[in-house]
Design an enzyme around this catalytic site. Structure first.
Site, PDB file in Angstrom:
ATOM      1  CD  GLU A 248       9.493   0.537   6.647  1.00 44.28           C
ATOM      2  OE1 GLU A 248       9.383   0.807   5.721  1.00 44.28           O
ATOM      3  OE2 GLU A 248       8.899   1.371   7.203  1.00 44.28           O
TER       4      GLU A 248
ATOM      5  CD  GLN B 153       9.634  -0.123   1.703  1.00 44.98           C
ATOM      6  OE1 GLN B 153       9.108  -1.098   2.179  1.00 44.98           O
ATOM      7  NE2 GLN B 153       9.540   1.155   2.640  1.00 44.98           N
TER       8      GLN B 153
ATOM      9  CB  CYS C 157      -1.896   2.428   4.160  1.00 44.65           C
ATOM     10  SG  CYS C 157      -0.903   1.226   4.282  1.00 44.65           S
TER      11      CYS C 157
ATOM     12  CG  MET D 129       5.189   6.248   2.174  1.00 49.17           C
ATOM     13  SD  MET D 129       5.808   8.055   3.102  1.00 49.17           S
ATOM     14  CE  MET D 129       6.153   8.346   4.485  1.00 49.17           C
TER      15      MET D 129
ATOM     16  N   GLY E 115       0.870  -1.162   0.453  1.00 47.21           N
ATOM     17  CA  GLY E 115       0.128   0.002   0.441  1.00 47.21           C
ATOM     18  C   GLY E 115       0.770   1.502  -0.223  1.00 47.21           C
TER      19      GLY E 115
END
Ligand code: ADP
Ligand SMILES: Cc1cn([C@H]2C[C@H](O)[C@@H](COP(=O)(O)O)O2)c(=O)[nH]c1=O
Length: 214
Positions: free
Chosen positions: A87, A89, A13, A11, A9
């Site tokens: 994190e 990503q 959320c 940031m 999603g």
């Protein structure tokens, strides 16, 4: 059947909150997990939510091999019933492949949490690999909202409320940062495309050019 699940999603959320809830519910039933994160805003070795909860976590560097790390924990006599990676990503594509191997070869559930795209709406390499490999990609139920009230789907980087579109892909930061600090704001696609942050929308609303004429 164990799964690799990508909870993705924008940031702000609720991804880290959900990670903490999954950890809490499983550990309350005696299950043991490995908790990983990378570059959490609260500092090294922390998985934190804006709701104020946090837990200790293993800080991941580029050279950490998840598969070897979990095997080491098992051979040291530990139990690993599930893995949480926040994190996500920021993880490298090979690390996502290692997480998939943890699921397939060690039969351990892996729950990864992360934002899909960066401030230019380009996929982070780790998120791209997760989309490619995950058994499921889950969008969080509580929607973050753009200033216009639409569902926020994109992350903008701001300096002094103004959206910027150039810079390094990774700059650790938070939403609602005041002044000239680098910050982030979640927007719907329409307003991300038009670079229309809340501050710019407020300024435009006050501008005589957009006031109704008699
Ligand atoms: N004061 C507050 N009261 C209630 N909910 C809050 C408050 N502050 C933050 N939240 C909730 O926490 C969410 C952010 O959770 P967090 O896990 O930190 O997000 P993410 O990891 O996705 O960036 C917000 O979307 C909001 O729903
Ligand atoms: C859009 C964007 C974000 N980041 C950073 C900013 C935060 O430190 C994290 C996201 O954390 P959250 O728990 O999901 O709020 O990512 C970045 O480095 N680059 C970007 O483009």
């Amino acid at each position: 059947m164990p799964e690799l699940v990508f909870f993705s999603g924008t940031m702000d959320c609720g991804k880290s909150t959900l990670a903490l809830q999954i950890q809490h519910n499983r550990s309350a039933r005696g299950l043991q997990g490995m908790i990983y994160t990378r570059d959490d805003r609260e500092g090294e070795g922390k998985l934190s939510s804006r709701l104020g909860l946090a837990t200790e976590a293993i800080e991941v560097a580029d050279d950490l091999d998840f598969y070897t790390h979990v095997i080491q924990a098992l051979t040291a006599g530990g139990r690993v019933d599930y893995v949480i990676a926040d994190e996500a990503q920021f993880l490298t594509p090979p690390q996502i492949d290692q997480l998939a191997r943890v699921v397939d070869d060690l039969e351990v559930d892996v729950f990864a949490f992360g934002i899909t795209t960066d401030f230019r709406s380009k996929l982070f390499p780790g998120s791209q690999r997760l989309v490619e490999l995950a058994d499921r990609v889950e969008v969080l139920q509580v929607e973050a909202l753009c200033w216009c009230g639409a569902r926020a789907t994109h992350n903008a980087r701001t300096v002094g409320g103004q959206m910027v579109v150039e810079g390094a892909q990774v700059v650790v930061g938070d939403v609602n940062r005041p002044g000239n600090e680098v910050g982030y704001e979640v927007l719907c696609r329409r307003h991300h495309r038009r670079r229309m942050t809340a501050a710019r929308a407020r300024a435009a609303a006050l501008s005589p050019e957009v006031l109704p004429v008699d």
